[in-house]
Design a protein around this motif. Structure first.
Motif, short mmCIF file in Angstrom:
data_model
loop_
_atom_site.label_atom_id
_atom_site.label_comp_id
_atom_site.label_asym_id
_atom_site.label_seq_id
_atom_site.Cartn_x
_atom_site.Cartn_y
_atom_site.Cartn_z
N MET A 1 0.85 -1.17 0.00
CA MET A 1 0.00 0.00 0.00
C MET A 1 0.89 1.24 0.00
O MET A 1 1.71 1.41 0.89
N PRO A 2 0.77 2.10 -1.00
CA PRO A 2 1.63 3.28 -1.06
C PRO A 2 1.25 4.29 0.01
O PRO A 2 0.09 4.46 0.35
N HIS A 3 2.26 4.95 0.52
CA HIS A 3 2.04 5.98 1.55
C HIS A 3 2.92 7.17 1.24
O HIS A 3 3.98 7.04 0.66
N ASN A 4 2.46 8.32 1.65
CA ASN A 4 3.22 9.55 1.46
C ASN A 4 4.54 9.44 2.20
O ASN A 4 4.55 9.34 3.42
N PRO A 5 5.66 9.44 1.48
CA PRO A 5 6.94 9.30 2.16
C PRO A 5 7.35 10.56 2.92
O PRO A 5 8.29 10.54 3.68
N ASN A 6 6.64 11.65 2.70
CA ASN A 6 6.98 12.90 3.38
C ASN A 6 5.82 13.37 4.24
O ASN A 6 4.95 14.11 3.77
N PRO A 7 5.76 12.93 5.50
CA PRO A 7 4.64 13.34 6.35
C PRO A 7 4.70 14.84 6.60
O PRO A 7 5.76 15.46 6.50
N PRO A 8 3.55 15.45 6.90
CA PRO A 8 3.55 16.88 7.22
C PRO A 8 4.57 17.18 8.32
O PRO A 8 4.83 16.35 9.18
N GLN A 9 5.11 18.36 8.23
CA GLN A 9 6.19 18.74 9.14
C GLN A 9 5.75 18.96 10.58
O GLN A 9 6.55 18.86 11.49
N ASP A 10 4.48 19.27 10.79
CA ASP A 10 4.06 19.67 12.12
C ASP A 10 3.53 18.51 12.96
O ASP A 10 2.33 18.38 13.19
N LEU A 11 4.45 17.65 13.37
CA LEU A 11 4.10 16.53 14.25
C LEU A 11 3.53 17.05 15.56
O LEU A 11 2.59 16.46 16.11
N SER A 12 4.05 18.16 16.05
CA SER A 12 3.58 18.68 17.34
C SER A 12 2.11 19.07 17.28
O SER A 12 1.38 18.89 18.26
N THR B 1 9.48 -1.69 5.60
CA THR B 1 8.27 -2.37 6.05
C THR B 1 8.07 -2.09 7.54
O THR B 1 8.96 -2.36 8.35
N VAL B 2 6.92 -1.54 7.89
CA VAL B 2 6.61 -1.24 9.28
C VAL B 2 5.17 -1.66 9.56
O VAL B 2 4.25 -1.27 8.84
N TRP B 3 5.00 -2.45 10.61
CA TRP B 3 3.67 -2.80 11.11
C TRP B 3 3.36 -1.90 12.29
O TRP B 3 4.18 -1.74 13.19
N LEU B 4 2.18 -1.30 12.27
CA LEU B 4 1.70 -0.48 13.37
C LEU B 4 0.44 -1.12 13.93
O LEU B 4 -0.36 -1.69 13.17
N GLY B 5 0.27 -1.02 15.25
CA GLY B 5 -0.91 -1.59 15.90
C GLY B 5 -1.47 -0.64 16.93
O GLY B 5 -0.73 0.15 17.52
N TRP B 6 -2.79 -0.71 17.10
CA TRP B 6 -3.49 0.16 18.06
C TRP B 6 -4.49 -0.66 18.85
O TRP B 6 -5.31 -1.38 18.28
N GLY C 1 -10.57 -2.31 23.84
CA GLY C 1 -10.61 -3.75 23.72
C GLY C 1 -10.53 -4.28 22.30
O GLY C 1 -10.65 -5.48 22.07
N VAL C 2 -10.36 -3.38 21.34
CA VAL C 2 -10.26 -3.79 19.94
C VAL C 2 -8.86 -3.46 19.43
O VAL C 2 -8.38 -2.34 19.61
N VAL C 3 -8.22 -4.44 18.82
CA VAL C 3 -6.89 -4.21 18.27
C VAL C 3 -7.00 -4.07 16.75
O VAL C 3 -7.74 -4.80 16.11
N ARG C 4 -6.31 -3.07 16.25
CA ARG C 4 -6.26 -2.81 14.82
C ARG C 4 -4.79 -2.82 14.41
O ARG C 4 -3.93 -2.49 15.23
N SER C 5 -4.54 -3.12 13.15
CA SER C 5 -3.15 -3.11 12.69
C SER C 5 -3.11 -2.78 11.20
O SER C 5 -4.10 -2.98 10.49
N GLN C 6 -1.97 -2.28 10.78
CA GLN C 6 -1.79 -1.93 9.37
C GLN C 6 -0.31 -2.00 9.03
O GLN C 6 0.54 -1.58 9.82
N CYS C 7 -0.03 -2.49 7.83
CA CYS C 7 1.34 -2.54 7.33
C CYS C 7 1.58 -1.34 6.43
O CYS C 7 0.74 -0.99 5.59
N PHE C 8 2.71 -0.71 6.62
CA PHE C 8 3.13 0.43 5.81
C PHE C 8 4.46 0.10 5.15
O PHE C 8 5.25 -0.68 5.69
N HIS C 9 4.70 0.70 4.00
CA HIS C 9 5.98 0.57 3.31
C HIS C 9 6.48 1.98 3.05
O HIS C 9 5.96 2.69 2.19
#
Length: 178
Positions: free
Chosen positions: A1-12, A124-129, A133-141
């Motif tokens: 799944m393609p993802h924006n390689p440049n996230p917005p600068q304002d993480l804060s 390759t990065v797996w993220l989970g939340w 009581g519900v777990v979600r996950s998604q793989c990013f590249h």
């Protein structure tokens, strides 16, 4: 799944919004991090007042740490590898359980420059939340050097968590502990 390689600068700004959502609901957050090495926790605690909504972070870089600190079964890691959906889901659940909080975010991946394989290339990065009581996950590249992969993982981990919480609506109490 393609993802924006440049996230917005304002993480804060993102973390401030996330913190406001958590604080309004009186929810506490924990993180369980492998490839991000504590950067999610750092992004959260960079915000003044985050102690009202951030409980703790687990840096579980090694497989042994994942097992000892989060309760991830060693068999799960042996079967699927540390960078996998079952492991990130177990990490998110383990963080929520061990921190006794209703919400947790987890990361595991291959930031590079080495360590990739044809099945799991660098980036390759797996993220989970774990939420309510519900777990979600998604793989990013993600693309780019190690620092970029890690920064993108932090941003997506928190952005997706913010979206999950926003979708919870006006609920103010999860009423359920892990």
């Amino acid at each position: 799944m393609p993802h924006n390689p440049n996230p917005p600068q304002d993480l804060s700004a993102l973390v401030t919004t996330l913190g406001q959502q958590l604080q309004q609901r009186r929810w506490m957050l924990a993180s369980a991090e492998s490839c991000t090495g504590g950067l999610i926790a750092a992004a959260c605690t960079d915000i003044a007042g985050s102690s009202r909504w951030f409980e703790r972070g687990f840096v579980t870089y090694s497989n042994a740490a994942k097992t000892q600190l989060l309760g991830v079964p060693a068999e799960l890691i042996a079967t699927h590898g540390a960078v996998s959906e079952p492991v990130v889901r177990a990490m998110a659940h383990g963080a929520a359980l061990h921190a006794q909080v209703p919400i947790a975010v987890a990361s595991t991946g291959i930031a590079g420059p080495d360590g990739g394989s044809p099945d799991k290339p660098v980036g390759t990065v797996w993220l989970g939340w774990w939420v309510d009581g519900v777990v979600r996950s998604q793989c990013f590249h993600f693309d780019g050097p190690r620092s970029s992969v890690r920064a993108q993982a932090v941003y997506q981990a928190l952005l997706q968590l913010e979206k999950i919480i926003a979708a919870q609506g006006a609920k103010t109490d999860l009423g359920q502990r892990p």
